[in-house]
Design a protein around this motif. Structure first.
Motif, short mmCIF file in Angstrom:
data_model
loop_
_atom_site.label_atom_id
_atom_site.label_comp_id
_atom_site.label_asym_id
_atom_site.label_seq_id
_atom_site.Cartn_x
_atom_site.Cartn_y
_atom_site.Cartn_z
N THR A 7 0.78 -1.27 0.03
CA THR A 7 0.06 -0.12 -0.05
C THR A 7 0.83 1.28 -0.19
O THR A 7 1.79 1.35 0.92
CB THR A 7 -0.96 -0.05 1.43
OG1 THR A 7 -1.73 -1.00 1.28
CG2 THR A 7 -1.99 1.23 1.15
N GLY A 9 0.83 5.27 0.09
CA GLY A 9 -0.26 6.44 0.52
C GLY A 9 0.15 7.79 -0.35
O GLY A 9 1.64 7.72 -0.67
N LYS A 43 -1.39 -1.05 -4.26
CA LYS A 43 -2.46 -0.27 -3.81
C LYS A 43 -2.37 1.18 -3.65
O LYS A 43 -1.56 1.29 -2.77
CB LYS A 43 -3.48 -1.06 -2.63
CG LYS A 43 -4.68 -0.47 -2.24
CD LYS A 43 -5.36 -0.85 -0.99
CE LYS A 43 -6.62 -0.30 -0.48
NZ LYS A 43 -7.08 -0.92 0.67
N VAL A 45 -3.47 4.87 -2.25
CA VAL A 45 -4.66 5.40 -1.08
C VAL A 45 -4.27 6.84 -0.95
O VAL A 45 -3.10 7.05 -0.94
CB VAL A 45 -4.62 4.68 -0.11
CG1 VAL A 45 -5.24 3.12 -0.52
CG2 VAL A 45 -3.64 4.67 0.63
N GLN A 52 -4.79 6.64 8.61
CA GLN A 52 -4.40 6.17 7.04
C GLN A 52 -3.09 6.05 7.03
O GLN A 52 -2.49 5.24 6.12
CB GLN A 52 -5.02 7.24 6.39
CG GLN A 52 -6.33 7.00 6.20
CD GLN A 52 -7.16 8.47 5.35
OE1 GLN A 52 -6.75 9.43 5.45
NE2 GLN A 52 -8.33 8.20 4.78
#
Length: 257
Positions: A7, A9, A43, A45, A52
């Motif tokens: 992930t 960010g 991913k 985000v 988060q």
């Protein structure tokens, strides 16, 4: 076999964060079979909260207005967690334009009290080096994935009120960057953290401006310090996703456990 999820960010407080997310997704899809990126599921985000931030493996600090981003981060309780993410947890991070300013240990041409820094990248950057937005420009850069023997292989980078790196801070100057800043009232510096004393990773110059730009030639516009990457320009505002792919291959995945 299910691929491992990674992930990434993008700090989404202000600036061009959607463009970075789109580039990450396109870059992941473009990865060739057998590459590190092709072997995982990426991913991308948005990051606006501490929770988060805790959920991501790596982070991009986008372009925008560095003072505004730092003020919003401070008001929302994100500034200290960002400093810990970069300098204590030492997660992979990339700062573009305003993001580069935020990652720098020092920033010149800054307003005292208005600009807060995340720090961790042992450089001093100069804000708004090229002037106002009307003086924005683009040029081809010799980035690591460019074939110097192929005249058609080029990466056109966009500079918008961009900073440059005007000083590399080695381990000795990093220890004393607060004292160095006292001689210039327009220099701000990141707060010291105890973990800083353990970080002796040297800064590598990745790219300079081409000699065709005259007085601006050889200005440093991209640096790497281990898992920390910084660029003066906006790769997310072009159609070329290769720098995002290179970053994931070289600066993110090798540093994840």
């Amino acid at each position: 076999m299910t691929k491992k999820m990674v992930t990434i960010g993008v700090l989404a407080l202000q600036g061009a964060f959607i463009e970075h997310i789109n580039h990450l997704q396109k870059a992941a899809k473009s990865a060739k079979s057998g590459s590190l990126v092709a072997g995982v599921q990426i991913k991308a985000v948005q990051v606006r909260t501490v929770e988060q931030l805790k959920s991501v493996d790596a982070l991009i600090l986008p372009g925008g207005e560095s003072t505004s981003i730092s003020l919003i981060a401070e008001r929302t309780g994100l500034l200290v967690p960002l400093q810990e993410f970069v300098r204590i947890k030492r997660k992979p991070v990339w700062g573009t334009c305003a993001g580069l300013i935020l990652l720098s240990d020092q920033a010149s041409k800054a307003t005292k009290g208005g600009q807060k820094l995340v720090g961790g990248l042992h450089v001093r950057c100069q804000r708004n080096h090229f002037g106002r937005q009307t003086e924005s420009f683009s040029c081809d850069l010799a980035l690591p994935f460019i074939d110097p023997n192929d005249p058609d292989d080029r990466f056109s980078a966009m500079f918008i009120r961009a900073p440059i790196i005007d000083r590399l801070l080695d381990s000795d100057t990093t220890d004393n960057f607060e004292a160095l800043s006292l001689s210039d009232e327009n220099v701000v510096y990141a707060p010291k953290l105890e973990a800083d004393s353990d970080d002796r990773t040297l800064v590598e110059v990745i790219c300079r401006l081409p000699k065709t730009l005259g007085s601006e030639a050889d200005d440093i516009v991209a640096v790497r310090q281990g898992q920390i990457f910084g660029t003066s320009f906006h790769p997310e505002l072009t159609s070329d996703v290769r720098l995002h792919l290179w970053w994931m291959e070289e600066c993110v995945l090798p540093y994840l456990e």
